[in-house]
Motif scaffolding. Structure first.
Motif, PDB file in Angstrom:
ATOM      1  N   PRO A  13     -24.600 -18.456  20.892  1.00 42.21           N
ATOM      2  CA  PRO A  13     -23.717 -19.341  20.098  1.00 42.21           C
ATOM      3  C   PRO A  13     -23.247 -20.450  20.875  1.00 42.21           C
ATOM      4  O   PRO A  13     -23.236 -21.653  20.221  1.00 42.21           O
ATOM      5  CB  PRO A  13     -22.589 -18.210  19.479  1.00 42.21           C
ATOM      6  CG  PRO A  13     -23.185 -16.943  19.557  1.00 42.21           C
ATOM      7  CD  PRO A  13     -23.963 -16.979  20.904  1.00 42.21           C
ATOM      8  N   THR A  14     -22.784 -20.524  22.091  1.00 41.28           N
ATOM      9  CA  THR A  14     -22.126 -21.710  22.357  1.00 41.28           C
ATOM     10  C   THR A  14     -23.084 -22.406  23.394  1.00 41.28           C
ATOM     11  O   THR A  14     -22.560 -23.498  23.855  1.00 41.28           O
ATOM     12  CB  THR A  14     -20.983 -20.908  23.311  1.00 41.28           C
ATOM     13  OG1 THR A  14     -21.444 -20.124  24.552  1.00 41.28           O
ATOM     14  CG2 THR A  14     -19.923 -20.369  22.479  1.00 41.28           C
ATOM     15  N   ALA A  15     -24.335 -21.953  23.478  1.00 44.20           N
ATOM     16  CA  ALA A  15     -25.302 -22.582  24.249  1.00 44.20           C
ATOM     17  C   ALA A  15     -25.902 -23.827  23.844  1.00 44.20           C
ATOM     18  O   ALA A  15     -26.370 -23.901  22.477  1.00 44.20           O
ATOM     19  CB  ALA A  15     -26.583 -21.654  24.893  1.00 44.20           C
ATOM     20  N   ALA A  16     -26.158 -25.020  24.399  1.00 43.15           N
ATOM     21  CA  ALA A  16     -26.739 -26.184  23.681  1.00 43.15           C
ATOM     22  C   ALA A  16     -28.478 -25.899  23.561  1.00 43.15           C
ATOM     23  O   ALA A  16     -28.962 -25.108  24.351  1.00 43.15           O
ATOM     24  CB  ALA A  16     -26.579 -27.320  24.836  1.00 43.15           C
ATOM     25  N   VAL A  17     -28.694 -26.447  22.621  1.00 41.37           N
ATOM     26  CA  VAL A  17     -30.280 -26.658  22.448  1.00 41.37           C
ATOM     27  C   VAL A  17     -30.508 -28.073  22.356  1.00 41.37           C
ATOM     28  O   VAL A  17     -29.841 -28.798  21.759  1.00 41.37           O
ATOM     29  CB  VAL A  17     -30.621 -25.640  21.092  1.00 41.37           C
ATOM     30  CG1 VAL A  17     -32.094 -26.029  20.791  1.00 41.37           C
ATOM     31  CG2 VAL A  17     -30.344 -24.500  20.951  1.00 41.37           C
ATOM     32  N   LEU A  18     -31.667 -28.317  22.777  1.00 44.57           N
ATOM     33  CA  LEU A  18     -32.233 -29.674  23.135  1.00 44.57           C
ATOM     34  C   LEU A  18     -33.094 -30.222  22.186  1.00 44.57           C
ATOM     35  O   LEU A  18     -33.999 -29.285  21.815  1.00 44.57           O
ATOM     36  CB  LEU A  18     -32.417 -29.931  24.556  1.00 44.57           C
ATOM     37  CG  LEU A  18     -31.526 -29.624  25.700  1.00 44.57           C
ATOM     38  CD1 LEU A  18     -32.133 -29.951  27.144  1.00 44.57           C
ATOM     39  CD2 LEU A  18     -30.183 -30.158  25.392  1.00 44.57           C
ATOM     40  N   ASP A  19     -33.149 -31.331  21.606  1.00 49.36           N
ATOM     41  CA  ASP A  19     -34.072 -31.880  20.606  1.00 49.36           C
ATOM     42  C   ASP A  19     -35.349 -32.111  21.626  1.00 49.36           C
ATOM     43  O   ASP A  19     -35.503 -31.833  22.928  1.00 49.36           O
ATOM     44  CB  ASP A  19     -33.532 -33.007  19.880  1.00 49.36           C
ATOM     45  CG  ASP A  19     -34.396 -33.341  18.640  1.00 49.36           C
ATOM     46  OD1 ASP A  19     -35.452 -32.837  18.403  1.00 49.36           O
ATOM     47  OD2 ASP A  19     -33.752 -33.964  18.004  1.00 49.36           O
ATOM     48  N   ALA A  20     -36.281 -32.783  20.892  1.00 48.10           N
ATOM     49  CA  ALA A  20     -37.603 -33.060  21.739  1.00 48.10           C
ATOM     50  C   ALA A  20     -37.265 -34.060  22.750  1.00 48.10           C
ATOM     51  O   ALA A  20     -36.258 -35.038  22.514  1.00 48.10           O
ATOM     52  CB  ALA A  20     -38.623 -33.571  20.891  1.00 48.10           C
ATOM     53  N   LEU A  21     -38.133 -34.246  23.830  1.00 53.01           N
ATOM     54  CA  LEU A  21     -37.874 -35.165  24.961  1.00 53.01           C
ATOM     55  C   LEU A  21     -38.325 -36.698  24.296  1.00 53.01           C
ATOM     56  O   LEU A  21     -39.072 -36.760  23.570  1.00 53.01           O
ATOM     57  CB  LEU A  21     -38.896 -34.810  25.706  1.00 53.01           C
ATOM     58  CG  LEU A  21     -38.681 -35.400  27.337  1.00 53.01           C
ATOM     59  CD1 LEU A  21     -37.175 -35.292  27.986  1.00 53.01           C
ATOM     60  CD2 LEU A  21     -39.819 -35.140  28.347  1.00 53.01           C
TER      61      LEU A  21
END
Length: 195
Positions: A13-21
């Motif tokens: 829940p607290t971890a970042a998720v990155l969008d596309a490069l």
């Protein structure tokens, strides 16, 4: 033969998720085994997705299907493990407000993909417009004796979505205490399409 695992990035829940490069020409080449180091733009970055956490792990989930790693992991893989089939492409990460984070991250771009997938036994479905590549598989079944014995971290030639790792390297990664990574048995892999 030494056990193999496929890598997944932990969803917390607290971890970042990155969008596309962003700012990468022809992003599909991230799934190819061609070197990108000489032409990789310096202003390439991953923005964080707003509906997820902000904590950056050593292995970071992202929408590009890339293996995104911290400086600690890069040092371990490049210097301690001396992986000759991986190049480390520096990328910035922008927080939820669009500001670059202080930490340096990299795409671990794997070269020399292995031609090991047994397409028939894996229940592979090929792309209609590109029949030499599988769009999805029902399971991961590798052909016996086809894996280069010197390769310990790799992708598959005809199905480059999963990153696979030998047990020996998986154990050394675990021993380092890196965050964000999970190792999964091949027989647990099910029907994941290439994006």
């Amino acid at each position: 033969m030494e056990d193999l695992y496929y890598i997944t990035i932990q969803k917390e829940p607290t971890a970042a998720v990155l969008d596309a490069l962003v700012n990468i020409p022809r992003p599909y080449r991230l799934s190819k085994d061609l070197s990108l180091a000489a032409e990789f733009p310096e202003d390439t970055y991953f923005p964080m997705l707003p509906n997820y956490g902000m904590e950056l792990r050593d292995f970071v989930n992202n929408q590009s299907g890339a293996l995104v790693i911290s400086e600690r992991v890069r040092t371990f893989l490049e210097i301690q493990e001396d992986l000759s089939n991986v190049e480390f492409l520096p990328v910035a990460v922008l927080d939820h407000k669009g500001r670059p984070v202080d930490e340096q991250f990299y795409v671990a771009h794997i070269l020399e993909h292995q031609n090991c997938l047994d397409g028939e036994a894996s229940g592979g479905e090929v792309w209609p417009f590109k029949p030499d590549v599988f769009a999805s598989v029902e399971r991961l079944v590798l052909k016996e004796g086809c894996l280069d014995p010197g390769v310990i971290l790799f992708r598959l030639d005809r199905y480059p979505y999963p990153v696979l790792v030998r047990q020996s390297l998986a154990e050394r990664i675990k021993a380092q205490g890196f965050t964000g990574i999970e190792f999964n048995e091949l027989d647990g892999f099910r029907h994941i399409a290439i994006l």
